[in-house]
Write an enzyme that holds these catalytic residues in place. Structure first.
Site, PDB file in Angstrom:
ATOM      1  N   LYS A   1     -15.624  13.314  11.594  1.00  0.00           N
ATOM      2  CA  LYS A   1     -15.244  12.118  10.850  1.00  0.00           C
ATOM      3  C   LYS A   1     -15.748  10.846  11.521  1.00  0.00           C
ATOM      4  CE  LYS A   1     -11.144  13.630   8.317  1.00  0.00           C
ATOM      5  NZ  LYS A   1      -9.688  13.514   8.209  1.00  0.00           N
TER       6      LYS A   1
ATOM      7  N   LYS B   1     -18.503  22.208   3.450  1.00  0.00           N
ATOM      8  CA  LYS B   1     -17.296  22.592   2.719  1.00  0.00           C
ATOM      9  C   LYS B   1     -17.074  21.679   1.513  1.00  0.00           C
ATOM     10  CE  LYS B   1     -13.709  19.977   4.965  1.00  0.00           C
ATOM     11  NZ  LYS B   1     -12.559  19.770   5.767  1.00  0.00           N
TER      12      LYS B   1
ATOM     13  N   LYS C   1     -12.938  16.460  -1.075  1.00  0.00           N
ATOM     14  CA  LYS C   1     -12.709  15.346  -2.002  1.00  0.00           C
ATOM     15  C   LYS C   1     -13.420  14.085  -1.542  1.00  0.00           C
ATOM     16  CE  LYS C   1      -8.110  15.627  -0.055  1.00  0.00           C
ATOM     17  NZ  LYS C   1      -6.765  16.102  -0.272  1.00  0.00           N
TER      18      LYS C   1
HETATM   19  P1  TYM Z   1      -6.441  18.282   3.613  1.00  0.00           P
HETATM   20  O1  TYM Z   1      -5.688  17.275   2.820  1.00  0.00           O
HETATM   21  O2  TYM Z   1      -7.843  17.952   4.013  1.00  0.00           O
HETATM   22  O3  TYM Z   1      -6.488  19.647   2.838  1.00  0.00           O
HETATM   23  C1  TYM Z   1      -5.311  20.275   2.341  1.00  0.00           C
HETATM   24  C2  TYM Z   1      -5.440  21.782   2.448  1.00  0.00           C
HETATM   25  O4  TYM Z   1      -6.569  22.232   1.690  1.00  0.00           O
HETATM   26  C3  TYM Z   1      -7.389  23.053   2.516  1.00  0.00           C
HETATM   27  N1  TYM Z   1      -8.803  22.870   2.105  1.00  0.00           N
HETATM   28  C4  TYM Z   1      -9.671  23.869   1.895  1.00  0.00           C
HETATM   29  N2  TYM Z   1      -9.523  25.204   1.954  1.00  0.00           N
HETATM   30  C5  TYM Z   1     -10.610  25.963   1.653  1.00  0.00           C
HETATM   31  N3  TYM Z   1     -11.822  25.433   1.307  1.00  0.00           N
HETATM   32  C6  TYM Z   1     -12.011  24.093   1.246  1.00  0.00           C
HETATM   33  N4  TYM Z   1     -13.191  23.576   0.881  1.00  0.00           N
HETATM   34  C7  TYM Z   1     -10.896  23.246   1.548  1.00  0.00           C
HETATM   35  N5  TYM Z   1     -10.725  21.894   1.562  1.00  0.00           N
HETATM   36  C8  TYM Z   1      -9.435  21.689   1.924  1.00  0.00           C
HETATM   37  C9  TYM Z   1      -7.149  22.547   3.937  1.00  0.00           C
HETATM   38  O5  TYM Z   1      -7.481  23.516   4.899  1.00  0.00           O
HETATM   39  C10 TYM Z   1      -5.667  22.247   3.901  1.00  0.00           C
HETATM   40  O6  TYM Z   1      -4.915  23.426   4.119  1.00  0.00           O
HETATM   41  N6  TYM Z   1      -4.676  17.656   8.277  1.00  0.00           N
HETATM   42  C11 TYM Z   1      -4.439  18.315   7.005  1.00  0.00           C
HETATM   43  C12 TYM Z   1      -3.086  17.988   6.389  1.00  0.00           C
HETATM   44  C13 TYM Z   1      -1.908  18.208   7.257  1.00  0.00           C
HETATM   45  C14 TYM Z   1      -1.305  19.456   7.594  1.00  0.00           C
HETATM   46  C15 TYM Z   1      -0.184  19.141   8.403  1.00  0.00           C
HETATM   47  C16 TYM Z   1      -1.604  20.774   7.279  1.00  0.00           C
HETATM   48  C17 TYM Z   1      -1.170  17.236   7.866  1.00  0.00           C
HETATM   49  N7  TYM Z   1      -0.146  17.793   8.539  1.00  0.00           N
HETATM   50  C18 TYM Z   1       0.639  20.124   8.928  1.00  0.00           C
HETATM   51  C19 TYM Z   1      -0.773  21.765   7.816  1.00  0.00           C
HETATM   52  C20 TYM Z   1       0.330  21.428   8.611  1.00  0.00           C
HETATM   53  C21 TYM Z   1      -5.503  17.895   6.014  1.00  0.00           C
HETATM   54  O7  TYM Z   1      -6.115  16.850   6.154  1.00  0.00           O
HETATM   55  O8  TYM Z   1      -5.616  18.693   4.917  1.00  0.00           O
END
Ligand code: TYM
Length: 332
Positions: free
Chosen positions: A111, A194, A197
Site C-alpha cells: 500500500k 488479486k 475494490k
Molecule cells: P478487506 O476489507 O480488504 O476484505 C474483506 C475480506 O475479503 C477478503 N478478500 C478476498 N478474498 C479472496 N479473494 C479476493 N480477491 C479478496 N479480496 C478481499 C479479505 O481477505 C477479507 O477477509 N484488514 C481487513 C479487515 C479487518 C479484519 C479484522 C479481518 C479488520 N479487522 C479482523 C479479520 C479480522 C481488510 O482490509 O479486509
C-alpha cells in the site's frame, strides 16, 4: 468454545472476492458458532476518506454483509468505531508489538509503495488494530481470504507476547480460517493480481451490486488465453487468467476445480464464459437486489448496527477491563 470474529473495510464496491473469500463463509459459520462481524471504519481512515462517503459506505457494506447471507438475528454486526474497546486495546498492543514485526507486513509495503514516509502512522499500525479487533472478543477463529493471513499470524504473535510479558494465559491464539477454493480471487484483467475494490478499472472485478448486463460484459471482456480448457487442473498452473475463471466457476457452484475442468475439458472459453455468466447472474442477482433494497432502507441497517454495537460492547468491555488490570492500570 469457538468464537468467530471477522472484519471488512467500508470502502464501497464490495466485490466478488469479498463475497467468495469472506462473506459467504461468515454466513456458513453462523449456524455452528457465535459470530461477530465488523465493518472496520477505524481501519478505513488509515487512508484519506471523505466523511460523507465513509458514512454511506459503512451502511452499504453492512447491507452487503446482510444481503450476502449473514443473519443479524444470529450474528452480531456492527461498525468498529462504536465500540471503544478496539481503539483502547490497540494502544496496549502498540506497546506489546515490536517494530520489527510490523516491518515485515507485506500489505503495508504494497500500500505504501515508494512513499513510505508520506503514509499515516495508522496505516503502519493497522495490523495492531486488527489484532485488537479479534482479541477484544477473545475470538478463536477468523474467516478471511488469503491476503489477510499474515495479519492474523501477527495477531497470534501479539496474543502470545502479551501472555508471556505478563505471565498470564489470557488471550487465545486466533486461527485464520481460509476457504481453500476461494482463498484468492484474482482480477479479471490480470490473473496475477488479486481482485480488489481499489483497482482503478471496474472491468477488473465483479461488484456485488452489478446487474446481469454488467456481469455479462465483464466476463465477456475478462482476459483469457487462446487455448481451450485443459483436461486436468495441473494444466492450468501456467495460465493464471484461465485458472481464475475456473476457480470462480467452482466457488460459485460450490464444486471443485477438478470437477469443473472435467465438465468443460476441450471446450473453448467462449462457451465457458456463457456458462459462467449464467451462473454468476443466478447466484449474485438476488444478493445484489437485496443489497439495493437495504440501501433504500437506511433505518433498517442502522437499527441492526446499533443493536450490534451494544451486544459487541457487552462482550468487549469486560475483556478490555481485565486486560487493563493485567497491565497494571489503576482503576478508581
Ligand atoms: P478487506 O476489507 O480488504 O476484505 C474483506 C475480506 O475479503 C477478503 N478478500 C478476498 N478474498 C479472496 N479473494 C479476493 N480477491 C479478496 N479480496 C478481499 C479479505 O481477505 C477479507 O477477509 N484488514 C481487513 C479487515 C479487518 C479484519 C479484522 C479481518 C479488520 N479487522 C479482523 C479479520 C479480522 C481488510 O482490509 O479486509
Amino acid at each position: 468454545m469457538n468464537r468467530i470474529f471477522s472484519g471488512i473495510q467500508p470502502s464501497g464496491n464490495l466485490q466478488l472476492g469479498n463475497y467468495l473469500g469472506a462473506i459467504r463463509n461468515w454466513a456458513r459459520m453462523q449456524y455452528d458458532y457465535e459470530c461477530i462481524y465488523c465493518v472496520v471504519d477505524l481501519h478505513a481512515i488509515t487512508v484519506p476518506q471523505d466523511p460523507r462517503e465513509l458514512r454511506t459506505a459503512t451502511r452499504e457494506v453492512a447491507a452487503g454483509v446482510i444481503a450476502g447471507g449473514v443473519d443479524p438475528t444470529r450474528c452480531i454486526i456492527f461498525n468498529q468505531s462504536q465500540v471503544s474497546a478496539h481503539a483502547e486495546l490497540t494502544w496496549i498492543f502498540n506497546c506489546v508489538a515490536r517494530l520489527g514485526w510490523l516491518n515485515r507486513m507485506t500489505q503495508f509495503k504494497e500500500k505504501a509503495g515508494k512513499d513510505r514516509e508520506g503514509q499515516s502512522v495508522g496505516l503502519y499500525t493497522y495490523p495492531v488494530l486488527q489484532a485488537a479487533d479479534i482479541l477484544a472478543y477473545k475470538a478463536t477463529d477468523v474467516p478471511v481470504g488469503e491476503d489477510q493471513k499474515q495479519h492474523i499470524e501477527l495477531s497470534r504473535d501479539i496474543a502470545q507476547a502479551f501472555n508471556s510479558m505478563f505471565g498470564v494465559d489470557f488471550f487465545p491464539l486466533p486461527e485464520p480460517r481460509i476457504q481453500a477454493e476461494a482463498a484468492r480471487i484474482m482480477s479479471l484483467r490480470d490473473g496475477t493480481k488479486k481482485m480488489s475494490k481499489s483497482d482503478p478499472s471496474d472491468y477488473s472485478r465483479i461488484n456485488m451490486t452489478d446487474g446481469p448486463d454488467d456481469i455479462a460484459l465483464k466476463i465477456k471482456r475478462a482476459k483469457t488465453d487462446p487455448h481451450s480448457l485443459p483436461e486436468t487442473p495441473e494444466d492450468l498452473e501456467e495460465r493464471p487468467e484461465a485458472l481464475n475463471l475456473v476457480t470462480i466457476f467452482a466457488a460459485l457452484s460450490e464444486r471443485t476445480v477438478e470437477d469443473v475442468i472435467t465438465e468443460f475439458a476441450g471446450k473453448g472459453f467462449g462457451e465457458f464464459k456463457v456458462a459462467l455468466t449464467d451462473l454468476a447472474v443466478t447466484t449474485l442477482g438476488p444478493i445484489g437486489d437485496e443489497m439495493q433494497r437495504l440501501m433504500t432502507a437506511p433505518d433498517e441497517v442502522d437499527a441492526i448496527l446499533r443493536a450490534g454495537a451494544e451486544k459487541a460492547n457487552a462482550i468487549a468491555e469486560p475483556i478490555l477491563r481485565e486486560a487493563q488490570q493485567i497491565v497494571g492500570f489503576h482503576r478508581l
